[in-house]
Design an enzyme around this catalytic site. Structure first.
Site, PDB file in Angstrom:
ATOM      1  N   ALA A 118      -4.412  25.891 -50.217  1.00 29.60           N
ATOM      2  CA  ALA A 118      -4.668  24.448 -50.083  1.00 29.60           C
ATOM      3  C   ALA A 118      -3.325  23.779 -49.828  1.00 29.60           C
ATOM      4  O   ALA A 118      -2.742  23.158 -50.707  1.00 29.60           O
ATOM      5  CB  ALA A 118      -5.340  23.907 -51.340  1.00 29.60           C
ATOM      6  N   ALA A 119      -2.830  23.920 -48.599  1.00 24.33           N
ATOM      7  CA  ALA A 119      -1.409  23.724 -48.315  1.00 24.33           C
ATOM      8  C   ALA A 119      -0.971  22.282 -48.050  1.00 24.33           C
ATOM      9  O   ALA A 119       0.169  21.923 -48.332  1.00 24.33           O
ATOM     10  CB  ALA A 119      -1.005  24.595 -47.123  1.00 24.33           C
ATOM     11  N   PRO A 121       0.016  18.414 -48.172  1.00 23.45           N
ATOM     12  CA  PRO A 121       0.749  18.048 -46.961  1.00 23.45           C
ATOM     13  C   PRO A 121       1.875  18.997 -46.568  1.00 23.45           C
ATOM     14  O   PRO A 121       2.515  18.802 -45.546  1.00 23.45           O
ATOM     15  CB  PRO A 121       1.301  16.662 -47.302  1.00 23.45           C
ATOM     16  N   GLY A 122       2.158  20.024 -47.393  1.00 23.98           N
ATOM     17  CA  GLY A 122       3.040  21.083 -46.923  1.00 23.98           C
ATOM     18  C   GLY A 122       4.395  21.213 -47.591  1.00 23.98           C
ATOM     19  O   GLY A 122       5.176  22.085 -47.207  1.00 23.98           O
ATOM     20  N   SER A 123       4.710  20.395 -48.585  1.00 22.61           N
ATOM     21  CA  SER A 123       6.036  20.514 -49.199  1.00 22.61           C
ATOM     22  C   SER A 123       6.222  21.890 -49.843  1.00 22.61           C
ATOM     23  O   SER A 123       7.286  22.506 -49.709  1.00 22.61           O
ATOM     24  CB  SER A 123       6.267  19.396 -50.216  1.00 22.61           C
ATOM     25  N   ASP A 169     -12.605  26.191 -45.503  1.00 19.07           N
ATOM     26  CA  ASP A 169     -12.861  26.147 -46.937  1.00 19.07           C
ATOM     27  C   ASP A 169     -12.067  27.316 -47.527  1.00 19.07           C
ATOM     28  O   ASP A 169     -12.174  28.455 -47.054  1.00 19.07           O
ATOM     29  CB  ASP A 169     -14.364  26.334 -47.175  1.00 19.07           C
ATOM     30  N   ASP A 186      -2.609  25.830 -55.056  1.00 16.06           N
ATOM     31  CA  ASP A 186      -2.288  24.521 -55.623  1.00 16.06           C
ATOM     32  C   ASP A 186      -3.550  23.688 -55.411  1.00 16.06           C
ATOM     33  O   ASP A 186      -3.728  23.062 -54.376  1.00 16.06           O
ATOM     34  CB  ASP A 186      -1.070  23.920 -54.930  1.00 16.06           C
ATOM     35  N   CYS A 239      -1.970  19.183 -60.400  1.00 17.14           N
ATOM     36  CA  CYS A 239      -1.169  18.036 -60.851  1.00 17.14           C
ATOM     37  C   CYS A 239      -2.031  17.148 -61.752  1.00 17.14           C
ATOM     38  O   CYS A 239      -2.055  15.933 -61.614  1.00 17.14           O
ATOM     39  CB  CYS A 239      -0.604  17.255 -59.671  1.00 17.14           C
TER      40      CYS A 239
END
Length: 311
Positions: A118-119, A121-123, A169, A186, A239
């Protein structure tokens, strides 16, 4: 001004539920407090010390102790990253400090085959690529096309050359059994940790969202574990603070598979993991996971579990 009372005005059910989790006034005080800006220096684009020297001409930096020397708090709150040439060039990645923990725990190595389930926005994806020195392959997936477009833009800015972006998915990857050296999940969550960035997360929070996400997380963690090679490492993170999305999801994996947990040793303050919640008891193994409340390190709330698949 009493932060807890202010949150009661925004969402009384949020206060009712998490007062049972953390009785301290500090919890609400730090959740109310603005988040400290933090960045990661991107060594895919230049030498760490050279970029650090450039930044120190503009900002006072404080090293984030749990990174590998590349993460820094910026000691002021009025930073507009979009105006910084270092950001436009991809020399720095704005990233919340506790968000840097999962890739550190994952510890990816050059040449490996990694799944970031679940990448966007990519940070974290760019951090993984940085640790891999742009050698190997990352499957950077997100379930939503609009988020995947943001992911692609961020990977391009950071100079990541080893990522293949997919829009699936996350459970789709369960069909690739025993394939990936390491997997980062994540997971989508109820985002209580992000209240420090925007109070909308407090306003929109509900118990219904917690249970919706827990169901999704359990489906994703089973698929992620299935896709992991024997001997491989998986990191599960969120988070948020809710045990139903954190300890309960990891406990579910332990019950359903042969997964093992490893203790996470990093220089950070932690809150003890929850081993019983709403009448449910979780495995004692769950004590090896890391629960971070906002007041622990003056960061977002976060939860991290390091999972290994036996050979």
């Amino acid at each position: 001004m009493n932060p807890k009372e202010e949150f009661k005005k925004i969402n009384p059910r949020l206060v009712e539920r998490y007062s049972k989790l953390d009785e301290s006034e500090e919890f609400w005080a730090y959740l109310y407090k603005p988040i400290r800006p933090s960045i990661r220096i991107n060594t895919l684009k230049g030498e760490l010390n050279e970029i650090k020297n450039l930044l120190e001409e503009k900002f006072e930096l404080e090293e984030i102790p749990w990174t590998k020397g590349e993460g820094f708090f910026i000691k002021r709150y009025d930073v507009n990253f979009g105006e910084l040439i270092e950001y436009s060039l991809g020399l720095i990645i704005p990233q919340e400090a506790s968000s840097m923990i999962p890739p550190v725990v994952l510890d990816p190595q050059p040449g490996e085959f990694i799944l970031d389930m679940a990448a966007a926005p990519g940070s974290k994806t760019t951090q993984i690529a940085q640790y891999m020195e742009n050698k190997g392959c990352i499957i950077a997936n997100d379930a939503k096309r609009d988020r995947a477009n943001i992911l692609i833009a961020n990977l391009n800015r950071a100079g990541v050359l080893i990522a293949k972006v997919t829009v699936r998915d996350g459970a789709y990857f369960g069909r690739y059994e025993n394939t990936f050296d390491r997997v980062l999940l994540d997971a989508p969550c109820s985002s209580v940790g992000m209240i420090r960035k925007n109070f909308k997360f407090a306003k929109t929070w509900s118990v219904g969202k917690v249970y919706y996400h827990s169901k999704l997380q359990k489906r994703l963690i089973l698929a992620a574990y299935k896709a992991l090679k024997p001997g491989g490492v998986m990191v599960y993170s969120t988070c948020t603070v809710d045990p139903v999305e954190n300890e309960e999801v990891v406990d579910f994996l332990l019950q359903k598979t042969d997964a093992k947990l490893e203790k996470i040793k990093l220089p950070l303050k932690k809150t003890p993991p929850v081993l019983e919640w709403e009448g449910k008891k979780y495995s004692e193994e769950v004590a090896k996971t890391v629960r971070i409340h906002p007041q622990d390190n003056d960061t977002e709330a976060f939860y991290i579990a390091k999972i290994v698949k036996p050979k």
